[in-house]
Design an enzyme around this catalytic site. Structure first.
Site, PDB file in Angstrom:
ATOM      1  N   HIS A 192      -9.438   1.239   5.034  1.00 33.55           N
ATOM      2  CA  HIS A 192      -8.137   1.380   5.703  1.00 33.55           C
ATOM      3  C   HIS A 192      -8.307   2.351   6.871  1.00 33.55           C
ATOM      4  CE1 HIS A 192      -4.023   2.576   6.486  1.00 33.55           C
ATOM      5  NE2 HIS A 192      -3.661   1.463   5.881  1.00 33.55           N
ATOM      6  N   LYS A 211       0.146   4.258  -0.265  1.00 35.36           N
ATOM      7  CA  LYS A 211      -0.481   5.459   0.316  1.00 35.36           C
ATOM      8  C   LYS A 211      -0.240   6.654  -0.624  1.00 35.36           C
ATOM      9  CE  LYS A 211      -0.103   3.239   4.743  1.00 35.36           C
ATOM     10  NZ  LYS A 211      -0.046   3.347   6.192  1.00 35.36           N
ATOM     11  N   SER A 262       3.663  -2.089  10.359  1.00 40.11           N
ATOM     12  CA  SER A 262       5.116  -2.177  10.561  1.00 40.11           C
ATOM     13  C   SER A 262       5.719  -3.537  10.217  1.00 40.11           C
ATOM     14  CB  SER A 262       5.472  -1.769  11.997  1.00 40.11           C
ATOM     15  OG  SER A 262       5.110  -0.423  12.236  1.00 40.11           O
ATOM     16  N   GLU A 293      -5.196  -4.624  10.776  1.00 44.31           N
ATOM     17  CA  GLU A 293      -4.128  -3.638  10.935  1.00 44.31           C
ATOM     18  C   GLU A 293      -4.367  -2.850  12.216  1.00 44.31           C
ATOM     19  OE1 GLU A 293      -2.163  -2.474   6.947  1.00 44.31           O
ATOM     20  OE2 GLU A 293      -3.979  -1.316   7.124  1.00 44.31           O
ATOM     21  N   GLY A 337       2.922   2.314  10.788  1.00 41.04           N
ATOM     22  CA  GLY A 337       3.933   3.358  10.624  1.00 41.04           C
ATOM     23  C   GLY A 337       4.667   3.720  11.898  1.00 41.04           C
ATOM     24  N   GLU A 375      -6.700   4.775   7.869  1.00 37.27           N
ATOM     25  CA  GLU A 375      -6.515   6.193   7.537  1.00 37.27           C
ATOM     26  C   GLU A 375      -7.773   6.759   6.870  1.00 37.27           C
ATOM     27  OE1 GLU A 375      -2.815   5.521   5.497  1.00 37.27           O
ATOM     28  OE2 GLU A 375      -1.957   4.996   7.433  1.00 37.27           O
ATOM     29  N   ASN A 417       0.868  -1.180   0.000  1.00 34.09           N
ATOM     30  CA  ASN A 417       0.000   0.000   0.000  1.00 34.09           C
ATOM     31  C   ASN A 417       0.902   1.226   0.000  1.00 34.09           C
ATOM     32  OD1 ASN A 417      -1.786   2.063   0.480  1.00 34.09           O
ATOM     33  ND2 ASN A 417      -2.363   1.408   2.545  1.00 34.09           N
TER      34      ASN A 417
END
Ligand code: 13P
Length: 248
Positions: A95, A11, A211, A166, A172, A97, A9
């Site tokens: 996702h 992003k 991660s 996730e 991250g 985000e 991904n």
């Protein structure tokens, strides 16, 4: 037996030149030794580039989100049919985000899954708890809540679906969930599916994301219910991404 799957991904990263180089490098490194299925979800504007670079490669293109609507006055949106026109195979839905920064809610996310499937795309539906929810001991409740609408909707084809766990606190941050911790959640998710659709539960792939890197991938992928990874940062580094794919 579920075939391992690794999806990058990207992003909102990269430029035209960087994207082209990354696609070429990853594609040329993929060989018969990699038995996992591999995908890469690029920003919308690079989907046509991916289509042209990858052709009929084993590496399949994906998008990072889509509209729940078929067409019409939805400024800024991209439909499922538009994505299939450009040979997209995967599309991420929900996702964290998108959930956190763009307020996407479960009900609309289920519609996105249905829209994707109707167009022939395979949605990768993401779930995961925040750090506060984790600390409060609420993660199973949260994940259950994120999945119920999806699992109970008769229009959703569970056979054409990938799930991704996730944990938001692991994205991250360099703080991966331990393999045992992640496995516990993956087993819980599979059990939830089993309660709704006994026969498909063992066939659905559940990816871990947060991660994942070349060093920790193997210990995660070896877990019984972890069928591969959804890779953020490390998917922008061709060497790291290929190494993760080799471990799957
Ligand atoms: P990182 O691998 O950078 O933690 O991101 C995970 C992710 O959000 C993939 O969708």
């Amino acid at each position: 037996m579920r075939q391992a799957l690794v999806i990058g991904n990207w992003k909102m990263n990269g430029s035209l030149q960087q994207s082209s180089e990354l696609l070429h490098t990853i594609d040329s490194a993929i060989n018969d030794k990699i038995s996992a299925e591999i995908g890469v979800c690029v920003p919308f504007v690079y989907i046509d580039l991916a289509r042209r670079v990858l052709g009929s490669s084993k590496l399949k293109t994906g998008a990072q989100t889509l509209s729940e609507f078929k067409s019409g006055a939805y400024t800024g949106e991209v439909s499922a049919d538009m994505l299939t026109e450009f040979d997209c195979h995967w599309v991420l839905v929900g996702h964290s985000e998108r959930r956190q920064l763009f307020s996407e809610k479960n009900a609309a996310l289920v519609l996105k899954v249905i829209a994707a499937q109707k167009a022939g795309l395979t949605p990768v539906y993401c779930v995961g708890e925040t750090e506060a929810e984790y600390k409060a001991g609420d993660r199973f409740k949260v994940i259950d809540g994120q999945l119920q609408g999806l699992l109970t909707n008769k229009e959703v084809d569970l056979k054409m679906l990938v799930l991704a766990y996730e944990p938001v606190w692991a994205i991250g941050t360099g703080m991966t969930a331990s393999p045992e911790d992640a496995q516990e959640v993956h087993a819980f998710i599979r059990e939830l599916i089993k309660n709704k659709a006994e026969s498909t539960a063992d066939k659905i792939r559940i990816l871990y994301g947060g991660s994942v890197n070349a060093n920790n991938a193997a210990s995660l992928f070896v877990q019984q219910d972890i069928d591969g990874g959804l890779i953020g940062g490390a998917s922008l580094d061709a060497k790291a991404f290929i190494s993760i794919c080799q471990k799957a």
